[in-house]
Design a protein around this motif. Structure first.
Motif, short mmCIF file in Angstrom:
data_model
loop_
_atom_site.label_atom_id
_atom_site.label_comp_id
_atom_site.label_asym_id
_atom_site.label_seq_id
_atom_site.Cartn_x
_atom_site.Cartn_y
_atom_site.Cartn_z
N LEU A 1 0.83 -1.20 0.00
CA LEU A 1 0.00 0.00 0.00
C LEU A 1 0.87 1.26 0.00
O LEU A 1 0.64 2.19 -0.77
CB LEU A 1 -0.92 0.00 1.24
CG LEU A 1 -1.71 1.27 1.47
CD1 LEU A 1 -2.95 1.29 0.59
CD2 LEU A 1 -2.10 1.39 2.93
N ALA A 2 1.88 1.27 0.85
CA ALA A 2 2.76 2.44 0.95
C ALA A 2 3.56 2.65 -0.33
O ALA A 2 3.75 3.79 -0.76
CB ALA A 2 3.70 2.28 2.14
N ARG A 3 4.05 1.58 -0.92
CA ARG A 3 4.81 1.73 -2.18
C ARG A 3 3.94 2.37 -3.25
O ARG A 3 4.39 3.26 -3.98
CB ARG A 3 5.35 0.38 -2.64
CG ARG A 3 6.57 -0.04 -1.85
CD ARG A 3 7.26 -1.24 -2.45
NE ARG A 3 8.54 -1.44 -1.79
CZ ARG A 3 8.93 -2.58 -1.24
NH1 ARG A 3 8.15 -3.64 -1.29
NH2 ARG A 3 10.11 -2.66 -0.67
N GLN A 4 2.69 1.91 -3.37
CA GLN A 4 1.78 2.51 -4.35
C GLN A 4 1.55 3.98 -4.03
O GLN A 4 1.56 4.84 -4.92
CB GLN A 4 0.44 1.79 -4.36
CG GLN A 4 0.48 0.42 -4.98
CD GLN A 4 -0.88 -0.26 -4.91
OE1 GLN A 4 -1.73 0.09 -4.11
NE2 GLN A 4 -1.07 -1.26 -5.76
N TYR A 5 1.35 4.28 -2.76
CA TYR A 5 1.13 5.67 -2.34
C TYR A 5 2.33 6.54 -2.69
O TYR A 5 2.18 7.62 -3.24
CB TYR A 5 0.85 5.74 -0.83
CG TYR A 5 0.59 7.14 -0.37
CD1 TYR A 5 -0.69 7.66 -0.37
CD2 TYR A 5 1.64 7.97 0.04
CE1 TYR A 5 -0.93 8.96 0.02
CE2 TYR A 5 1.41 9.27 0.43
CZ TYR A 5 0.12 9.76 0.42
OH TYR A 5 -0.11 11.06 0.80
N PHE A 6 3.53 6.06 -2.37
CA PHE A 6 4.72 6.89 -2.58
C PHE A 6 5.06 7.05 -4.06
O PHE A 6 5.62 8.08 -4.44
CB PHE A 6 5.91 6.35 -1.79
CG PHE A 6 5.86 6.71 -0.34
CD1 PHE A 6 5.93 8.04 0.06
CD2 PHE A 6 5.72 5.75 0.64
CE1 PHE A 6 5.88 8.41 1.40
CE2 PHE A 6 5.66 6.10 1.98
CZ PHE A 6 5.74 7.43 2.36
N VAL A 7 4.72 6.09 -4.90
CA VAL A 7 4.93 6.28 -6.34
C VAL A 7 4.10 7.47 -6.80
O VAL A 7 4.59 8.37 -7.48
CB VAL A 7 4.57 5.00 -7.13
CG1 VAL A 7 4.41 5.30 -8.62
CG2 VAL A 7 5.63 3.94 -6.93
#
Length: 126
Positions: free
Chosen positions: A108-114
């Motif tokens: 979830l965080a990786r998608q958010y940070f992209v």
């Protein structure tokens, strides 16, 4: 190792802090210490002590996505703004989610940070 992205999941009793980069994840768990007394405001004092521990764990992290229940996020945000204004800028967003596994939180965080990095003009790593 330089890990500058992190996701924090929290409620009023525990927190999971996951720092990550493309290849590594470092996990840290924090639990609130419940030592309620008959003294007025002891629950608030305990919550503040817990949030202070969470803030200490966030030291040195550049960008944090805060997740968890809406109430816990709101209380943490209020604590940051009132007691740790120097750390408010570390938090790049708040997302309400149920308790997820570590892998689900990092995904979830990786998608958010992209998305966050693209909006701020940071190129996506290839």
């Amino acid at each position: 190792m330089s890990l500058f992205h992190a996701v924090l999941w929290l409620d009023h009793h525990e927190a999971k802090l996951l720092q990550f980069d493309a290849d590594h994840v470092e996990a840290e768990r924090l639990r609130a210490h419940s030592h309620h007394t008959k003294q007025h405001g002891s629950a608030v004092r305990s919550e503040h002590e817990f949030f202070a521990e969470v803030c200490a764990a966030l030291q040195g992290i550049t960008e944090v996505l805060v997740t968890g229940s809406r109430t816990a996020q709101s209380d943490f945000r209020h604590y940051l703004e009132k007691h740790r204004p120097q750390q408010v800028g570390q938090v790049v967003g708040y997302e309400s989610v149920d308790q997820l596994s570590d892998k689900q939180l990092v995904a979830l965080a990786r998608q958010y940070f992209v998305k966050h990095d693209r909006m701020n003009g940071v190129p996506t790593p290839t």
